[in-house]
Design an enzyme around this catalytic site. Structure first.
Site, mmCIF file in Angstrom:
data_model
loop_
_atom_site.group_PDB
_atom_site.id
_atom_site.type_symbol
_atom_site.label_atom_id
_atom_site.label_comp_id
_atom_site.label_asym_id
_atom_site.label_seq_id
_atom_site.Cartn_x
_atom_site.Cartn_y
_atom_site.Cartn_z
ATOM 1 N N ASP A 247 -1.711 5.613 -6.347
ATOM 2 C CA ASP A 247 -1.815 4.739 -5.287
ATOM 3 C C ASP A 247 -2.236 3.334 -5.499
ATOM 4 O O ASP A 247 -3.000 2.878 -6.223
ATOM 5 C CB ASP A 247 -3.277 5.119 -4.253
ATOM 6 C CG ASP A 247 -3.541 4.537 -3.094
ATOM 7 O OD1 ASP A 247 -2.854 3.835 -2.392
ATOM 8 O OD2 ASP A 247 -4.800 4.376 -3.015
ATOM 9 N N ASP B 66 0.763 -1.507 -0.054
ATOM 10 C CA ASP B 66 0.104 0.049 0.008
ATOM 11 C C ASP B 66 0.873 1.281 -0.153
ATOM 12 O O ASP B 66 1.618 1.490 0.997
ATOM 13 C CB ASP B 66 -1.064 -0.056 1.126
ATOM 14 C CG ASP B 66 -1.974 1.291 1.176
ATOM 15 O OD1 ASP B 66 -2.139 1.959 0.214
ATOM 16 O OD2 ASP B 66 -2.681 1.384 2.177
#
Length: 396
Positions: free
Chosen positions: A268, A89
């Site tokens: 992201d 992440d």
């Protein structure tokens, strides 16, 4: 050692049928976007104390693995190491375990006595902060890495936790009595294992589920994974995108129709779709003739509309990146992941859920990163981008 490459079986793209199909995926991505829009300090240990550690507030209980596409890798924690499957992440920075496989303290484990609370919009964890030895791949060892150990985690079924590789400032306020928690990349650099505080990521589109087709490069980039020049762009200064891996870009549909003027947003890995500010999304829908599918919640187009679909052109730092028609659609062989119909064409472009001018007007998610090599350069406060052999692929 200048750079260390992690590739192969420990690094997988995870695709499994979602309980709620694409609507669940959309809910997760938009909840995550709202968390980003709220800023890095909105969900922290301090706010957890105010509302109670086990309360998830407005957070949705979403299955981040089953709801679509994520990348995971095996991370060893302890001495001897226990292997945990962690979600990679770039939109968060705490590394933690215990969502599924329990944490087993070993000779290298140290309980700091501090509490950790992290919210992702699409999930929440609470527990104790340890330091421990962390092993990435088979040889990359980090000493005294801050590790959260979950006593409570919601929204992470199918993974054991998170490998957080976002900016270190995102850890501020997440651990009691602690200013911030250096990321795994920060510690690799500080301990002299890598020569640059940089992470290169190579993802690849695939019509097949659960394949080992990604690569992380700590401390550098892998030139065999991209084509042409690796272009760099400074991180944006516009808030709240500046708290994350934020950049400025504009987006055009076809050669002449600008649908998103130059503005700030983020890149992201934890977001599956390509999310655009509401006005840009509406302009895209009108230009493509797409309609919203009632089953999945995604835009869908006919075969004829797909034949006429134009590229999306992303202008980033004066360089134009061609996001082809094939890149804009969900892999048709994997429509079952969405709960969709076989052979139907679904678009991965969706509504961010907020208007232009919010300070975070787009999220270039997983589907976008699959087409462009990305270098997350903490040391130089910049992002590197390059085309790859998959930029123009027709795999979807």
């Amino acid at each position: 050692m200048s750079r260390i490459v992690i590739r192969g079986i420990p690094f997988l793209t995870r695709l499994r049928a979602a309980k709620g199909g694409a609507k669940e995926l959309l809910e997760r991505d938009r909840a995550r976007a709202q968390k980003f829009l709220a800023g890095k300090s909105h969900h922290s240990f301090l706010s957890a104390k105010a509302k109670g550690a086990r309360s998830t507030g407005t957070d949705s209980s979403i299955d981040v693995t089953d709801s679509g596409v994520t990348y995971t890798m095996q991370v060893g924690v302890g001495t001897p190491a226990t292997d945990y499957t962690l979600l990679i992440d770039t939109g968060s920075s705490n590394t933690w375990v215990g969502a599924d496989l329990p944490y087993n303290p070993t000779s290298s484990s140290q309980d700091t006595g501090n509490s950790i609370y992290v919210s992702y919009g699409s999930g929440t964890m609470f527990g104790e902060e340890y330091t421990d030895t962390v092993t990435l791949g088979s040889t990359l060892v980090i000493q005294n890495q801050g590790i959260g150990v979950a006593s409570y985690a919601e929204g992470f079924e199918g993974v054991d936790g998170i490998l957080g590789v976002g900016p270190v400032d995102l850890t501020q306020g997440t651990v009691s009595n602690t200013t911030d928690v250096p990321t795994v990349t920060d510690n690799l650099y500080a301990q002299g294992t890598i020569s640059s505080n940089l992470l290169g990521i190579s993802y690849a589109p695939s019509p097949t589920a659960n394949v080992a087709n990604g690569e992380l490069t700590f401390g550098g980039t892998d030139s065999t994974k991209y084509t042409g020049t690796l272009n760099t762009v400074p991180l944006t200064t516009t808030s709240p995108a500046s708290s994350y891996w934020g950049i400025n870009q504009s987006v055009s549909y076809g050669a002449s129709q600008t649908i998103l003027n130059t503005t700030a947003g983020i890149v992201d890995t934890g977001t599956t779709l390509l999310l655009l500010a509401t006005e840009a999304f509406q302009a895209y829908q009108e230009a493509t003739g797409a309609v919203q599918d009632s089953t999945t919640g995604l835009l869908t187009i006919t075969s004829q509309q797909y034949a006429n679909l134009q590229s999306l052109y992303f202008n980033i730092g004066g360089v134009t990146y061609d996001f082809t028609p094939n890149a804009q659609i969900w892999p048709r062989n994997l429509n079952s992941i969405l709960g969709g119909n076989e052979g139907q064409i679904y678009l991965i472009v969706s509504d961010l859920g907020s208007s232009f001018g919010s300070g975070l007007d787009f999220i270039n998610g997983f589907g976008w990163i699959q087409r462009f090599y990305t270098a997350f350069d903490t040391g130089n406060k910049q992002l590197g981008l390059a085309t790859t052999e998959y930029t123009n692929a027709d795999t979807n």
